[in-house]
Design a protein around this motif. Structure first.
Motif, PDB file in Angstrom:
ATOM      1  N   UNK A 177       0.850  -1.196   0.000  1.00  0.00           N
ATOM      2  CA  UNK A 177       0.000   0.000   0.000  1.00  0.00           C
ATOM      3  C   UNK A 177       0.886   1.248   0.000  1.00  0.00           C
ATOM      4  N   UNK A 178       0.709   2.137  -0.979  1.00  0.00           N
ATOM      5  CA  UNK A 178       1.579   3.319  -1.036  1.00  0.00           C
ATOM      6  C   UNK A 178       1.269   4.311   0.079  1.00  0.00           C
ATOM      7  N   UNK A 179       2.245   5.146   0.390  1.00  0.00           N
ATOM      8  CA  UNK A 179       2.045   6.204   1.371  1.00  0.00           C
ATOM      9  C   UNK A 179       0.984   7.189   0.873  1.00  0.00           C
ATOM     10  N   UNK A 180       0.416   7.926   1.808  1.00  0.00           N
ATOM     11  CA  UNK A 180      -0.691   8.838   1.522  1.00  0.00           C
ATOM     12  C   UNK A 180      -0.227  10.269   1.747  1.00  0.00           C
ATOM     13  N   UNK A 181      -0.415  11.180   0.772  1.00  0.00           N
ATOM     14  CA  UNK A 181      -0.063  12.582   1.013  1.00  0.00           C
ATOM     15  C   UNK A 181      -0.805  13.128   2.230  1.00  0.00           C
ATOM     16  N   UNK A 182      -0.068  13.778   3.114  1.00  0.00           N
ATOM     17  CA  UNK A 182      -0.678  14.324   4.320  1.00  0.00           C
ATOM     18  C   UNK A 182      -0.882  13.305   5.419  1.00  0.00           C
ATOM     19  N   UNK A 183      -0.317  12.100   5.253  1.00  0.00           N
ATOM     20  CA  UNK A 183      -0.467  11.061   6.263  1.00  0.00           C
ATOM     21  C   UNK A 183       0.750  10.169   6.314  1.00  0.00           C
ATOM     22  N   UNK A 184       0.768   9.282   7.290  1.00  0.00           N
ATOM     23  CA  UNK A 184       1.902   8.376   7.483  1.00  0.00           C
ATOM     24  C   UNK A 184       1.382   6.980   7.792  1.00  0.00           C
ATOM     25  N   UNK A 185       1.868   5.984   7.039  1.00  0.00           N
ATOM     26  CA  UNK A 185       1.691   4.585   7.405  1.00  0.00           C
ATOM     27  C   UNK A 185       2.978   4.174   8.106  1.00  0.00           C
ATOM     28  N   UNK A 186       2.908   3.961   9.399  1.00  0.00           N
ATOM     29  CA  UNK A 186       4.123   3.584  10.129  1.00  0.00           C
ATOM     30  C   UNK A 186       4.465   2.141   9.764  1.00  0.00           C
ATOM     31  N   UNK A 187       5.720   1.897   9.428  1.00  0.00           N
ATOM     32  CA  UNK A 187       6.161   0.576   8.964  1.00  0.00           C
ATOM     33  C   UNK A 187       7.317   0.071   9.815  1.00  0.00           C
ATOM     34  N   UNK A 188       7.464  -1.248   9.864  1.00  0.00           N
ATOM     35  CA  UNK A 188       8.594  -1.828  10.585  1.00  0.00           C
ATOM     36  C   UNK A 188       9.819  -1.866   9.678  1.00  0.00           C
ATOM     37  N   UNK A 189      10.893  -2.466  10.167  1.00  0.00           N
ATOM     38  CA  UNK A 189      12.153  -2.467   9.412  1.00  0.00           C
ATOM     39  C   UNK A 189      12.038  -3.192   8.080  1.00  0.00           C
ATOM     40  N   UNK A 190      11.039  -4.080   7.959  1.00  0.00           N
ATOM     41  CA  UNK A 190      10.860  -4.827   6.713  1.00  0.00           C
ATOM     42  C   UNK A 190       9.848  -4.175   5.780  1.00  0.00           C
ATOM     43  N   UNK A 191       9.317  -3.014   6.182  1.00  0.00           N
ATOM     44  CA  UNK A 191       8.367  -2.306   5.333  1.00  0.00           C
ATOM     45  C   UNK A 191       6.916  -2.677   5.553  1.00  0.00           C
ATOM     46  N   UNK A 212      12.213  21.429  13.097  1.00  0.00           N
ATOM     47  CA  UNK A 212      11.911  20.050  13.490  1.00  0.00           C
ATOM     48  C   UNK A 212      11.553  19.906  14.967  1.00  0.00           C
ATOM     49  N   UNK A 213      10.866  18.814  15.283  1.00  0.00           N
ATOM     50  CA  UNK A 213      10.617  18.450  16.672  1.00  0.00           C
ATOM     51  C   UNK A 213      11.957  18.242  17.358  1.00  0.00           C
ATOM     52  N   UNK A 214      12.039  18.668  18.610  1.00  0.00           N
ATOM     53  CA  UNK A 214      13.286  18.494  19.343  1.00  0.00           C
ATOM     54  C   UNK A 214      13.651  17.024  19.503  1.00  0.00           C
ATOM     55  N   UNK A 215      12.651  16.157  19.661  1.00  0.00           N
ATOM     56  CA  UNK A 215      12.932  14.739  19.881  1.00  0.00           C
ATOM     57  C   UNK A 215      12.920  13.927  18.582  1.00  0.00           C
ATOM     58  N   UNK A 216      12.678  14.605  17.435  1.00  0.00           N
ATOM     59  CA  UNK A 216      12.729  13.949  16.118  1.00  0.00           C
ATOM     60  C   UNK A 216      13.339  14.930  15.122  1.00  0.00           C
ATOM     61  N   UNK A 217      14.651  15.086  15.139  1.00  0.00           N
ATOM     62  CA  UNK A 217      15.320  16.129  14.356  1.00  0.00           C
ATOM     63  C   UNK A 217      15.094  16.046  12.845  1.00  0.00           C
ATOM     64  N   UNK A 218      14.634  14.907  12.346  1.00  0.00           N
ATOM     65  CA  UNK A 218      14.387  14.785  10.907  1.00  0.00           C
ATOM     66  C   UNK A 218      12.925  15.033  10.549  1.00  0.00           C
ATOM     67  N   UNK A 219      12.120  15.408  11.534  1.00  0.00           N
ATOM     68  CA  UNK A 219      10.672  15.511  11.315  1.00  0.00           C
ATOM     69  C   UNK A 219      10.159  16.892  11.725  1.00  0.00           C
ATOM     70  N   UNK A 220       9.559  17.598  10.778  1.00  0.00           N
ATOM     71  CA  UNK A 220       8.930  18.889  11.078  1.00  0.00           C
ATOM     72  C   UNK A 220       7.418  18.815  10.982  1.00  0.00           C
ATOM     73  N   UNK A 221       6.886  17.601  10.984  1.00  0.00           N
ATOM     74  CA  UNK A 221       5.444  17.431  10.910  1.00  0.00           C
ATOM     75  C   UNK A 221       4.944  17.413   9.483  1.00  0.00           C
ATOM     76  N   UNK A 222       3.630  17.570   9.335  1.00  0.00           N
ATOM     77  CA  UNK A 222       2.991  17.410   8.032  1.00  0.00           C
ATOM     78  C   UNK A 222       1.969  18.500   7.776  1.00  0.00           C
ATOM     79  N   UNK A 223       1.969  19.031   6.569  1.00  0.00           N
ATOM     80  CA  UNK A 223       0.803  19.775   6.110  1.00  0.00           C
ATOM     81  C   UNK A 223      -0.296  18.757   5.829  1.00  0.00           C
ATOM     82  N   UNK A 224      -1.535  19.130   6.079  1.00  0.00           N
ATOM     83  CA  UNK A 224      -2.658  18.226   5.865  1.00  0.00           C
ATOM     84  C   UNK A 224      -2.798  17.871   4.391  1.00  0.00           C
ATOM     85  N   UNK A 225      -3.617  16.843   4.118  1.00  0.00           N
ATOM     86  CA  UNK A 225      -3.860  16.505   2.722  1.00  0.00           C
ATOM     87  C   UNK A 225      -4.504  17.663   1.980  1.00  0.00           C
TER      88      UNK A 225
END
Length: 567
Positions: free
Chosen positions: A186-200, A326-339
């Motif tokens: 299932x592809x990722x969704x603009x404005x959303x996140x499908x959290x995946x494990x190390x194997x996808x 970015x979030x202080x506890x997630x330096x690679x993540x600045x959040x998401x604009x909505x869909x």
């Protein structure tokens, strides 16, 4: 000439009062402390009601002289009365539905979370969806997100999609993902996140727009189920002194608005609706309203429409709030604009079209970048379409910058905020925002001082629909973990009077209703609340221990704490 003026004044007064009131009031409350929210008469001892309107406010002696043989008299014995609370941001029907589902808000660990889900699943027929839940992984140590493996074996016969309490992410079990056709491909969704494990593979956590992948597989409520949810919700409202609510669309893909309106009208026709409901549909629905000629504040009895809800981002707890850094506890993540905001030009076109049709717009914005972007869009529409009484709203307005706070007052944008979030999120928000940005979180004081209008609500079922706890939160800012006895970011505290105003007049103004409710003065709607303690003259810390004794809606007592409850 003087006699003519007196006669005209008398005729004008009596013509504004229903015929029955010219005889005597239907209900009077005496020997109390009435907080009127009327600046020309801020406090009084007593109040007289004629049917569903306020007849007169004054001394107990004056009000008792109005009483007739069938007038009901309530002795206040010094208790405090305030206008009926108006919850300016609520998911009312979802909250009513959640009351009958699994309760996970205070589950203190993954083990307890799993145990509660397992116990509830045993009460459900095979195939029935288990939804809602309102879990909070920030209560767990460590604060890790759950996965579908945690509950799969105890929910093998039921699809599950249970939400985090902020409503911006949920956990699906394997059965639900299979029904929804979601897997590693299932592809990722603009404005959303499908959290995946190390194997996808999907872990079961879906954030913001990605939640639609699961929601689309959940069957809608029937009319009877929707009515049951409304009745449960209004019972919860009444026992907390809430006489008006402003229902907000749950997400961009929430198409349940028409079904909700049908259920509300059915209950109102049957005389079973005991709350004033303002329904805010999706911004995407603006053409449907415009084509019928409906404008902001349109009302037919107890049900109002004319507001439109959109989203700019997600939430702080789900790390999908859209930030400038970015979030202080997630330096690679600045959040998401909505869909919706992923397509900013189209979103602005919808805002502009709705505005030109005379509709009101309310946009969810949590992060500082989301708030700045929406303020920019609001400023642009005002510049292009010219000044008028728009009452544009930002829902939540949680995390701002020093530069953007004054813009709320300058642009006449209503800050529709939920103070309980401050004492809830305040337990962990600094790890997300850091020591500098945290000073611009839930800026009640700064927004008021800059000239903004505050409208308070709860965001129920995200937070309790308990205005007294919202007032407590705004006044004390004592976080739920008791680690901030003097208040979290104490410079942002406001007074009890300011908080009550935001729950009454401010909330009424936010829905174009300040001329008919929000204050207790002659001619206005007879919605009021009797409190067990005088919140204006006790230690603010004790507000959390104050209870609603009576709720009066449309001139009738619909909740009495001293009587057995009948749901």
């Amino acid at each position: 000439m003087l006699n003519r003026l007196i006669l005209c004044s008398a005729l004008a007064f009596f013509s504004a009062i229903p015929a029955s009131a010219q005889n005597y009031p239907s209900l009077v409350l005496v020997h109390g402390h009435i907080w009127t929210e009327n600046p020309t008469q801020p406090e009084a001892e007593a109040i007289a009601l004629d049917g569903n309107h306020v007849l007169q406010v004054g001394t107990s002696a004056d009000i008792l002289r109005l009483a007739g043989p069938s007038t009901q008299v309530i002795e206040l014995n010094g208790r405090r009365v305030v206008p009926g609370f108006n919850d300016a941001h609520v998911h009312f029907i979802a909250g009513g539905e959640a009351l009958a589902s699994v309760q996970l808000r205070d589950a203190a660990s993954q083990a307890e979370f799993r145990e509660r889900v397992a116990a509830f699943a045993k009460t459900q027929p095979d195939g029935a969806w288990i939804t809602n839940g309102e879990w909070d992984h920030e209560r767990w140590k460590p604060a890790v997100l759950p996965t579908h493996q945690l509950i799969d074996d105890v929910t093998a016969h039921n699809p599950v999609f249970i939400e985090r309490l902020d409503g911006h992410m949920g956990l699906a079990n394997a059965v639900a993902m299979k029904l929804a056709g979601v897997d590693r491909n299932t592809p990722d969704v603009p404005g959303g996140v499908i959290v995946r494990d190390a194997d996808g593979n999907p872990t079961g956590i879906f954030k913001d727009a990605a939640t639609t992948l699961i929601y689309r597989a959940i069957p809608p409520l029937s009319l009877a189920q929707t009515e049951t949810a409304i009745l449960a919700a209004q019972h919860e409202a009444a026992r907390n002194g809430v006489t008006s609510v402003q229902e907000m669309a749950n997400d961009t893909n929430d198409t349940s608005g028409p079904d909700h309106l049908r259920a509300l009208q059915s209950l109102e026709r049957g005389g079973r609706l005991n709350v004033r409901m303002s329904v805010n549909l999706r911004l995407l629905d603006w053409r449907n309203l415009a084509n019928t000629g409906i404008q902001a504040g349109f009302s037919d009895g107890l049900v109002q429409v004319g507001g439109l809800k959109a989203f700019a981002d997600g939430s702080l707890g789900s790390t999908t709030a859209w930030l400038l850094a970015p979030f202080d506890d997630q330096p690679a993540n600045s959040g998401l604009a909505s869909d919706e905001l992923q397509h900013a030009d189209q979103m602005y076109a919808d805002i502009k079209g709705a505005d030109q049709a005379g509709l009101q717009i309310a946009i969810h914005a949590i992060g500082d970048r989301a708030n700045r972007t929406i303020l920019d869009l609001y400023q642009r529409v005002e510049q292009e379409d010219g000044p008028r009484d728009r009452r544009l709203r930002i829902e939540h307005a949680q995390h701002l910058t020093a530069q953007d706070i004054p813009r709320f007052g300058q642009l006449h944008v209503i800050a529709s905020m939920q103070p309980y979030h401050a004492i809830d999120d305040g337990r962990w928000a600094q790890k997300r925002l850091g020591p500098e940005r945290i000073h611009f979180a839930y800026d009640f004081r700064s927004l008021l001082d800059s000239g903004a209008t505050l409208a308070f609500g709860s965001d129920w079922p995200v937070a309790p629909m308990v205005p007294l706890m919202g007032i407590y939160a705004a006044v004390t800012r004592r976080t739920l973990d008791n680690l901030n006895p003097n208040g979290w970011i104490p410079e942002q505290k406001i007074t009890v009077a300011e908080a009550v105003h935001a729950y009454t007049v401010g909330a009424a103004y936010a829905q174009f209703d300040e001329k008919v409710k929000g204050s207790l003065e002659p001619g206005k709607l007879a919605d009021l609340v009797v409190l067990s303690r005088d919140i204006f003259h006790i230690d603010p810390v004790e507000i959390q221990n104050t209870r609603v004794d009576l709720t009066i809606f449309n001139g009738r007592v619909i909740y009495n704490a001293s009587e057995p409850e009948h749901k």
